[in-house]
Design an enzyme around this catalytic site. Sequence first.
Site, mmCIF file in Angstrom:
data_model
loop_
_atom_site.group_PDB
_atom_site.id
_atom_site.type_symbol
_atom_site.label_atom_id
_atom_site.label_comp_id
_atom_site.label_asym_id
_atom_site.label_seq_id
_atom_site.Cartn_x
_atom_site.Cartn_y
_atom_site.Cartn_z
ATOM 1 N N HIS A 1 2.693 -29.940 -0.460
ATOM 2 C CA HIS A 1 2.198 -29.052 -1.511
ATOM 3 C C HIS A 1 1.978 -27.633 -1.000
ATOM 4 C CE1 HIS A 1 0.919 -32.177 -4.661
ATOM 5 N NE2 HIS A 1 2.053 -31.588 -4.967
ATOM 6 N N GLU A 20 -1.509 -19.100 -33.855
ATOM 7 C CA GLU A 20 -1.906 -20.125 -32.884
ATOM 8 C C GLU A 20 -2.839 -21.184 -33.458
ATOM 9 O OE1 GLU A 20 -3.623 -18.103 -29.490
ATOM 10 O OE2 GLU A 20 -4.755 -16.720 -30.746
ATOM 11 N N ASP A 70 -2.637 -22.396 -27.540
ATOM 12 C CA ASP A 70 -3.615 -22.769 -28.565
ATOM 13 C C ASP A 70 -2.963 -23.537 -29.701
ATOM 14 O OD1 ASP A 70 -6.154 -22.002 -27.682
ATOM 15 O OD2 ASP A 70 -5.638 -19.898 -27.964
ATOM 16 N N CYS A 84 4.585 -16.366 -26.629
ATOM 17 C CA CYS A 84 3.937 -15.914 -25.395
ATOM 18 C C CYS A 84 3.050 -16.958 -24.726
ATOM 19 C CB CYS A 84 3.106 -14.662 -25.665
ATOM 20 S SG CYS A 84 1.769 -14.961 -26.804
HETATM 21 C C1 PEP Z 1 -1.819 -18.936 -26.249
HETATM 22 O O1 PEP Z 1 -2.778 -19.408 -26.844
HETATM 23 O O2 PEP Z 1 -0.723 -19.514 -26.119
HETATM 24 C C2 PEP Z 1 -1.911 -17.601 -25.618
HETATM 25 C C3 PEP Z 1 -0.849 -16.914 -25.299
HETATM 26 O O3 PEP Z 1 -3.087 -17.084 -25.340
HETATM 27 P P1 PEP Z 1 -4.248 -17.723 -24.423
HETATM 28 O O4 PEP Z 1 -3.598 -18.693 -23.463
HETATM 29 O O5 PEP Z 1 -4.861 -16.551 -23.757
HETATM 30 O O6 PEP Z 1 -5.138 -18.387 -25.416
HETATM 31 MG MG MG Z 2 -4.489 -18.255 -27.434
#
Ligand code: PEP
Ligand code: MG
Length: 612
Positions: free
Chosen positions: A196, A440, A464, A511
């Site tokens: 690892h 999200e 999320d 994202c």
């Molecule tokens: C997500 O929820 O995918 C996101 C990009 O934001 P965070 O991980 O900061 O909640």
């Molecule tokens: Mg998020």
Amino acid sequence: MTGTPQEVRYKGLGVSEGLVIGQVLRMHHGTQQVYLWRVSDAGLEAELLRFRAAVELASQRVRSIKEYAEERLGRDHAYIFDAHLLMLEDEKLTGDIERKITEEHVNAEWAVKVVGDRLISLYSEIKDEYLRARGSDVEDVMQRLLVSLRGDRSEPRELSEDAVIVARDLLPSEVAELDLKHARAIATDSGGWTSHTSILARGIGIPAVVGLRDFFRRAKTGDRIIVDSSRNEVILHPTQDTLDVYRSEAAKRLKLVRAKYSQEKGPLRTTDGVEIILRANIEVPSEFDGVDEYGARGVGLFRSEFLLAHRGGLVSEDEQRLAYERIAKLAGDEGAVVRLFDLGAGTLRETGANQSQEQEKNPALGLRAIRFGLRNEEIMRTQVRAILLAASKGRLKIVLPMVADASDVSRARVIIKEEATDLKRAGRDFGEVGIGAMIEVPSAVLMAESIARMVDFFELGTNDLVQYTLAVDRGNDAVADWFRTLHPAVLHSIQRSLNAARAAGIPAIVCGEMASTPAYATLLIGLGALELSMTPSAIPRVRRVLAGINSEDAKSIAEECLGCDTADDVESLVRERFTSHWPNLFSPASLPAAREALQNRKLLRLSGPPSK
Ligand code: PEP
Ligand code: MG
């Protein structure tokens, strides 16, 4: 003996690319001395309690190392610490230790050492190299338990500049905790390609040569050292001539690496010519250089709450403005998306903001993100002003976190508009900003068409989205098995949101972490995504894979996945189709593992190697 030390070369195995000239920093592997003492009948209960408290303390520490590793290395690497947590939760293992304490009346340290050593020696006998290397994880956990029994809470190590970490062996958690601003390379006596430590070194991008046998004994802190992983060697006390040769070679290699990345900076197209845009997710300044280095097209997501994380409190409008100006400059013509603070109640203890809400029962469902901003308007207005002012110096957009529907968007829009009007009235120099919505939560997915009419772009936060669609707390290990990124419900939600954006003629950036995993990114393209944003160091690997796929193939596989009933079905379909379509792009290890294999691995981790 005195005089100038002789140059000596040691052969090992280069496990992570790079050439570094630095100074030795010897690191003792924190091995704890363990003594045996007898525990009386009356003291047994207390000894068991002491052991259980140490397990709890060790788990807390591993959880925070995991978070730290996640922040710096991404989830791909932090998973190692899930295995450590599983071990600490394994009733067979803790039961064996407790039995040893009660049956033999020995102290907890001794019981941990004996049970741990037995397990480690079982691992050392396994033929399979990968599994054999897992012995170092057992050792890591045992050491952590011993440290916790002593009551220590060691903090991440700060290093001097140019440090080459030299150790007999490094535990994975020690590598994850290294201060990367200064640790330049790693050289260890033991270790192999799949340990690892080596995996983490490659993940971090820090050069490493392992398997140097008795090098540790010979190197002293402060000694000059060259680590050259491509020649599988380290050079101790290099002469001036050697240093000159290696300095010019290091400069040449750096040029080559830069050239390689810059070649990779042109437009990315799939084999059928569809252009895909890869942007960077950034949080902390140590990631900023990566935006340019890895060829990101601007910043797709700046998690602005990290500005506050270091302070544990609010940051003034001026300081925020300077920070956003810096992000805008970094992002250049492609621009940067600043997410309004994604904070929960209780995050800003010292600010007086909604103290009463600190004790929320379900913080993930509570007063967080845009709700927090709308309830604490002054905090939101200050941030909006700082972004608008910074936008006069560069291209910035605002994204609203966790909106539930169009009303969250319209309330936020009013505030942004009012602040712009006030700045105008005051004669301040500010810039126009586009406004986007994070998609999200399920209600935003279901109302995506109406939200799309009110914003300039979407950002899909898949982390999320998985959490809320599947009702699985993303931070709760007990339900980690239910956190299934490839669940058909998640895929339908993504497709629905992307379709809504396309219909409204606005861009959509995906994202969440999903975008940074090549197999998942391929599926996202199949679902219709054209823009992905990810941790900068993931860009080259995602880019390489997407440049080799045909978007129509990805689309037809994604269609098939949407027809599946369960996450298991999607995962096995992905394994099968990706391997047959793109055998050169996806190794089995880069695809979602079969559940049975995972299960077996877990059992193996928990109960030691099979007795074959
Ligand atoms: C997500 O929820 O995918 C996101 C990009 O934001 P965070 O991980 O900061 O909640
Ligand atoms: Mg998020």
